[in-house]
Design an enzyme around this catalytic site. Sequence first.
Site, short mmCIF file in Angstrom:
data_model
loop_
_atom_site.label_atom_id
_atom_site.label_comp_id
_atom_site.label_asym_id
_atom_site.label_seq_id
_atom_site.Cartn_x
_atom_site.Cartn_y
_atom_site.Cartn_z
N LYS A 121 0.79 -1.12 -0.11
CA LYS A 121 -0.02 -0.03 -0.14
C LYS A 121 0.75 1.37 -0.17
O LYS A 121 0.52 2.32 -0.76
CB LYS A 121 -0.76 -0.06 1.16
CG LYS A 121 -1.87 -1.06 1.16
CD LYS A 121 -2.80 -0.80 2.40
CE LYS A 121 -2.06 -1.21 3.82
NZ LYS A 121 -1.62 -2.64 4.05
N THR A 122 1.61 1.39 0.77
CA THR A 122 2.54 2.63 0.97
C THR A 122 3.20 2.98 -0.22
O THR A 122 3.41 3.86 -0.56
CB THR A 122 3.48 2.47 2.30
OG1 THR A 122 2.69 2.29 3.40
CG2 THR A 122 4.56 3.76 2.22
N GLU A 165 -3.39 6.15 1.30
CA GLU A 165 -3.23 4.63 1.78
C GLU A 165 -4.50 4.26 2.48
O GLU A 165 -4.88 4.71 3.54
CB GLU A 165 -2.03 4.52 2.50
CG GLU A 165 -1.71 3.09 2.96
CD GLU A 165 -0.17 2.98 3.62
OE1 GLU A 165 0.03 1.96 4.36
OE2 GLU A 165 0.44 3.89 3.28
#
Length: 464
Positions: A121-122, A165
């Site tokens: 995600k990051t 995110e």
Amino acid sequence: MASGIPQAMERPHFIGIGGAGMSGIAKILAQRGAKVAGSDAKESATAEALRTLGVTVHIGHSAGHLADDASCVVVSSAIRADNPELARAAELGVPVVHRSDALAALMRSARTIAVAGTHGKTTTTSMLAVALTELGLDPSYAIGGDLAGPGTNARHGEGGIFVAEADESDRSFQKYDPDVAIVLNVELDHHANYASMDEIYESFEAFVAKIPHGGTLVVGEHEGARQLAARVAAREDLTVVRVGEGEDSDVRILGIRPSGMTSEVTVALPESGEITFTVSVPGRHYAHNAAAALAAGVRTGIDAAELAAALTAYTGVGRRLQLKGEVAGVQVIDSYAHHPTEMTADLDAMRAAAGSSRLLVVFQPHLFSRTQELATEMGQALTLADESVVLDIYPAREDPIPGVTSALIVDSAIAAGARVTAVHDKAAVPDVIAGMAAPGDLVLTMGAGDVTDLGPQILARLSH
């Protein structure tokens, strides 16, 4: 009321303001003109960065830190019920707002892209934030890590696009209603909150259900992501875009050619044909993340070729295979990987980057519950290293579980054929690594806890 700020958040107080997610929201509110305050357990570079934006940051937790005129108190799921500032909020009748509700409120006035998945995600959110900034689109973004370029995890932009995110760990991503959602992968994790894969799928389905009519779901090639796409297939008002190397992919990755710490990626898009671009971080999984970012950006109305070129500007994010330095021919790299799938992906990437050189790993398990469930798989992942050091479990928000220690991982790794040393004193690690390392070796510090602090210490020790 300051521009773009809900009235309830004009004077917010954040408990745990130094956390990656909390500090990002605080920064955006401060940049929008809110009077932001908060507290954190200890001093940090994040606390100082917040102060430069005019944020009041108290160190330690005390009821006296909460101003009488605070409009709300913002918390994350990590804040315990007995926190003195939370108790003071109850006394004063100050509303308590979860971090996810605060972020959802900030996103509502923009075209939004939310990036979800058990892993990646990051990185993917960061790729989009950097590329959109490179294109001059001035996005807002909220990320769970610091960008290597701008050096921050969040920013308020005027361009009308918000990239965020979306964290599934506590189901908070179900608060968002993005125009475009990315789900990179779906696996069982966060065992304190999810008892089964069925619960995980139900949580992701609830997230997808919030995508409005006419929105887009971008899914990665991971089996869990494709299963999620099948589970939501009945939604005819939702466009599903599959990204991957397989023939069933709508955005197909035709080739990934690694070259040291970078990769050249070729993708084929339905509207734009074949496009080749460079991803400035190593590993097949990062190439997949970049392709998902490209697919999401195109669905937001951005030209594919321009976006692909702009993705080349992404040079990494803190703790995601971040080079910390090189001394005496030894490179030290930091990885946030803490789930076996993430560990394997990063170790594969570093194994390829190391070539004929050795890969030495310092691994710190994260959470007792995760270790209890996945110790065997963690140990197996460490077989990809030439030698590993395993530290004690970093507890974070959890209390110990009887019988659950890092010895479970060490035993599993040794049984699988790995060369592993257990080190219980973190301060001893620089000396241990200095005794192992030789010119040409790669040293990887790995885990979601404070193992990241060891990188500079190892470099300092190698310099002697």
